[in-house]
Design an enzyme around this catalytic site. Structure first.
Site, mmCIF file in Angstrom:
data_model
loop_
_atom_site.group_PDB
_atom_site.id
_atom_site.type_symbol
_atom_site.label_atom_id
_atom_site.label_comp_id
_atom_site.label_asym_id
_atom_site.label_seq_id
_atom_site.Cartn_x
_atom_site.Cartn_y
_atom_site.Cartn_z
ATOM 1 N N TYR A 10 0.808 -1.218 0.000
ATOM 2 C CA TYR A 10 0.000 0.000 0.000
ATOM 3 C C TYR A 10 0.844 1.272 0.000
ATOM 4 C CZ TYR A 10 -4.029 -2.952 1.019
ATOM 5 O OH TYR A 10 -5.023 -3.899 0.956
ATOM 6 N N ASP A 30 9.600 -6.935 -4.942
ATOM 7 C CA ASP A 30 8.725 -7.572 -3.946
ATOM 8 C C ASP A 30 8.966 -9.071 -4.024
ATOM 9 O OD1 ASP A 30 5.878 -6.475 -2.464
ATOM 10 O OD2 ASP A 30 6.187 -8.651 -2.620
ATOM 11 N N ARG A 150 2.745 9.043 5.617
ATOM 12 C CA ARG A 150 1.594 9.636 6.316
ATOM 13 C C ARG A 150 0.321 9.574 5.486
ATOM 14 N NH1 ARG A 150 4.325 15.249 8.385
ATOM 15 N NH2 ARG A 150 4.772 14.605 10.505
ATOM 16 N N LYS A 202 5.830 9.222 13.861
ATOM 17 C CA LYS A 202 4.825 8.409 13.158
ATOM 18 C C LYS A 202 3.861 7.740 14.139
ATOM 19 C CE LYS A 202 2.790 5.792 10.289
ATOM 20 N NZ LYS A 202 2.111 6.155 9.092
ATOM 21 N N HIS A 240 -17.460 24.956 18.985
ATOM 22 C CA HIS A 240 -16.478 25.658 19.822
ATOM 23 C C HIS A 240 -15.184 25.798 19.009
ATOM 24 C CE1 HIS A 240 -13.450 26.279 22.902
ATOM 25 N NE2 HIS A 240 -14.414 26.528 23.790
ATOM 26 N N CYS A 256 -2.707 0.552 10.841
ATOM 27 C CA CYS A 256 -1.894 1.616 11.439
ATOM 28 C C CYS A 256 -2.424 2.059 12.788
ATOM 29 C CB CYS A 256 -1.862 2.794 10.479
ATOM 30 S SG CYS A 256 -1.381 2.254 8.846
ATOM 31 N N TYR A 315 -11.780 -2.187 6.333
ATOM 32 C CA TYR A 315 -11.647 -1.495 7.615
ATOM 33 C C TYR A 315 -12.224 -0.102 7.584
ATOM 34 C CZ TYR A 315 -7.674 1.588 6.522
ATOM 35 O OH TYR A 315 -6.868 2.585 6.016
ATOM 36 N N LYS A 396 -22.225 3.980 11.229
ATOM 37 C CA LYS A 396 -21.325 5.033 10.753
ATOM 38 C C LYS A 396 -22.048 6.375 10.559
ATOM 39 C CE LYS A 396 -17.513 4.690 9.715
ATOM 40 N NZ LYS A 396 -16.290 4.889 10.530
HETATM 41 N N1 SAJ Z 1 -12.440 6.024 12.344
HETATM 42 C C1 SAJ Z 1 -13.493 6.256 13.239
HETATM 43 N N2 SAJ Z 1 -13.863 7.536 13.487
HETATM 44 C C2 SAJ Z 1 -13.237 8.600 12.904
HETATM 45 C C3 SAJ Z 1 -12.169 8.360 12.012
HETATM 46 C C4 SAJ Z 1 -11.791 7.054 11.751
HETATM 47 O O1 SAJ Z 1 -14.089 5.316 13.784
HETATM 48 O O2 SAJ Z 1 -13.637 9.742 13.162
HETATM 49 C C5 SAJ Z 1 -12.005 4.629 12.056
HETATM 50 C C6 SAJ Z 1 -12.091 4.249 10.577
HETATM 51 O O3 SAJ Z 1 -13.381 3.846 10.218
HETATM 52 C C7 SAJ Z 1 -11.048 3.140 10.494
HETATM 53 C C8 SAJ Z 1 -9.985 3.602 11.491
HETATM 54 O O4 SAJ Z 1 -10.629 4.525 12.350
HETATM 55 O O5 SAJ Z 1 -11.576 1.904 10.935
HETATM 56 C C9 SAJ Z 1 -8.758 4.238 10.868
HETATM 57 O O6 SAJ Z 1 -9.129 5.024 9.758
HETATM 58 P P1 SAJ Z 1 -8.490 6.468 9.445
HETATM 59 O O7 SAJ Z 1 -9.149 6.964 8.233
HETATM 60 O O8 SAJ Z 1 -8.553 7.331 10.652
HETATM 61 O O9 SAJ Z 1 -6.939 6.174 9.241
HETATM 62 P P2 SAJ Z 1 -6.089 5.126 8.353
HETATM 63 O O10 SAJ Z 1 -5.750 3.965 9.224
HETATM 64 O O11 SAJ Z 1 -6.730 4.829 7.069
HETATM 65 O O12 SAJ Z 1 -4.762 5.998 8.094
HETATM 66 C C10 SAJ Z 1 -4.002 6.468 9.192
HETATM 67 C C11 SAJ Z 1 -3.688 7.967 8.981
HETATM 68 N N3 SAJ Z 1 -3.134 8.518 10.207
HETATM 69 C C12 SAJ Z 1 -3.604 9.654 10.767
HETATM 70 O O13 SAJ Z 1 -4.550 10.252 10.316
HETATM 71 C C13 SAJ Z 1 -2.897 10.166 11.968
HETATM 72 C C14 SAJ Z 1 -2.726 8.127 7.820
HETATM 73 O O14 SAJ Z 1 -2.330 9.485 7.689
HETATM 74 C C15 SAJ Z 1 -1.485 7.253 8.022
HETATM 75 O O15 SAJ Z 1 -0.578 7.343 6.919
HETATM 76 C C16 SAJ Z 1 -1.951 5.802 8.123
HETATM 77 O O16 SAJ Z 1 -2.815 5.701 9.271
HETATM 78 C C17 SAJ Z 1 -0.734 4.907 8.269
HETATM 79 O O17 SAJ Z 1 -0.395 4.199 7.310
HETATM 80 O O18 SAJ Z 1 -0.067 4.967 9.315
#
Ligand code: SAJ
Length: 407
Positions: A10, A30, A150, A202, A240, A256, A315, A396
């Protein structure tokens, strides 16, 4: 200059493609020969907006895909770094193996950039000693850097181009060289630091998000007790100027956010208290959804769990990645309670992953009474007419149907 990107998942694949598109010679490596075969047919290996287009142009510019490691000036290592569920520590085996292979082919003054997410101290513990042996034995001057990614699935290409990033290295000169390379496709600010700070940044960023999601998930539970609509509450609170509460959901998945905080818990067990509490809250959400399902079934006299359908296996929305998916966690939880037969559909997942998984949405709908939206894919939002006569649990909060149950 030749860049060898090791690990075409990814992160590695889009990174390799972006570098190739910036005009630099790239070889993508790979160990999975099936993946290499697919890429060599100019086909993509996962769903992501814009990836087919950048693959086509990178191929035109001469990117090569192979299972071999090649002699290059810069290596970017983006292999998986899973975590041990028991010890909560990072499993660096793939990273160590990849660096070992790189060291067997690299030249005197190559730079090895680790992109994989690692727990702070991993490079010092496992990678640096390997390099030191090689450098001392052969009089080489191979250097290390860490450039944690990121990018967010669903917006990977856009974020690869625009996000700010951090590069950690032992020597400023090395960091500058890597900044120059990433600067070819990244318009964001690229800050330089040492390797340990880059590693920690990170993990800390993903942990920050996990803790904030946990707060939203805890609020949903409190609001249900207090008989308050959590979504209205969050909307009001977010007016707020210094409050920005995230959205509650059926759990936190992905490789992650649900993994990285454990590195801190594993390494600093007595200190990472909020972080551990947040992990536990987020991990409790699939079971919470299950309780909701059971309440709704009882209220509506649905006697058989096979009349319940889970929508979404990935996910999160609009991706085909199922790692640590809340739906899979929920199904595991059901198995513990010996409940079988729940139906599942995900428009992004064609491969059969679980029992009773459907590939036809209409058939899936025709065989259930309660639809549980676990993932807010755009597909469900454009299928509102089809689900208008269904009993719905929308975990959701993606549909505007006032009669739908919410988390
Ligand atoms: N989720 C919630 N509520 C929210 C936001 C997300 O329940 O308000 C859930 C999502 O449905 C999912 C999980 O959290 O199951 C994670 O989703 P996400 O969209 O928050 O993040 P990822 O895992 O897709 O990507 C994250 C990102 N990190 C941050 O925002 C700090 C991305 O920038 C990173 O590059 C990535 O992890 C990584 O590879 O580390």
């Amino acid at each position: 200059m030749l860049v060898n990107v090791v690990g075409l998942g990814y992160i590695g694949l889009p990174t390799a493609l972006m570098i190739a598109n910036s005009g630099i010679k790239v070889v993508g490596t790979d160990k999975d020969s099936k993946k290499i075969d697919i890429l060599n047919k100019n086909e993509i290996t996962f769903v992501e907006k814009g990836i087919s287009e950048i693959l086509a142009s990178a191929v035109e510019r001469g990117i090569c895909f192979t299972t071999e490691y090649v002699t290059a000036d810069i290596y970017i290592v983006a292999v998986p770094t899973p975590f041990n569920k028991k010890s909560k520590k990072v499993v660096a085996d793939y990273l160590i193996a990849a660096v070992k292979s790189v060291l067997s082919v690299c030249q005197k003054d190559s730079i090895i950039v680790v992109e994989s997410t690692i727990s702070p101290g991993t490079i010092d513990r496992y990678i640096r000693p390997m390099l030191e042996v090689k450098n001392e034995k052969l009089g080489y001057n191979i250097e290390l850097a860490h450039a944690p990614e990121r990018i967010i699935p669903g917006k990977m290409i856009e974020e690869l181009c625009n996000n700010n990033r951090v590069i950690g290295a032992d020597r400023r000169e090395t960091a500058e060289k890597i900044r120059e390379l990433y600067g070819k496709f990244c318009r964001g600010e690229i800050v330089l630091t040492n390797i340990r700070t880059a590693e920690m940044s990170k993990v800390v960023e993903n942990t920050y998000r996990d803790v904030n999601i946990a707060y939203a998930n805890e609020l949903v539970k409190i609001c249900n007790e207090a008989d308050i609509n959590v979504y209205e509450l969050i909307k009001i609170a977010n007016m707020h100027p210094r409050v920005n509460i995230l959205s509650p959901g059926p759990g936190v998945g992905g490789h992650c956010i649900s993994v990285d905080p454990w590195f801190l818990v594993g390494d600093y067990p007595g200190l990472a208290n909020i972080i551990l509490a947040a992990r536990k809250i987020n991990d409790s959400m699939p079971e919470y959804v299950l309780e909701k399902i059971s309440e709704i079934m009882e209220k509506n006299e649905i006697l058989d769990v096979s009349r319940v359908g889970l929508y979404g296996l990935s996910y999160k929305e609009n991706v085909d990645d199922i790692r640590e998916s809340p739906t899979l966690q929920l199904i595991e939880c059901m198995k513990k309670h010996l409940a079988k037969g729940i139906k599942v559909f995900d428009p992004y997942i064609k491969k059969k992953i679980v029992d009773n998984q459907y590939d036809d949405f209409d058939k899936f709908l025709s065989e259930i009474d309660l639809l549980v939206i676990m993932v807010g894919h755009s597909h469900i939002i454009t299928s509102l007419e089809k689900i208008s006569n269904k009993l719905i649990l929308d975990t959701k909060n993606v549909i505007n149907n006032t009669s739908a149950y919410k988390l």
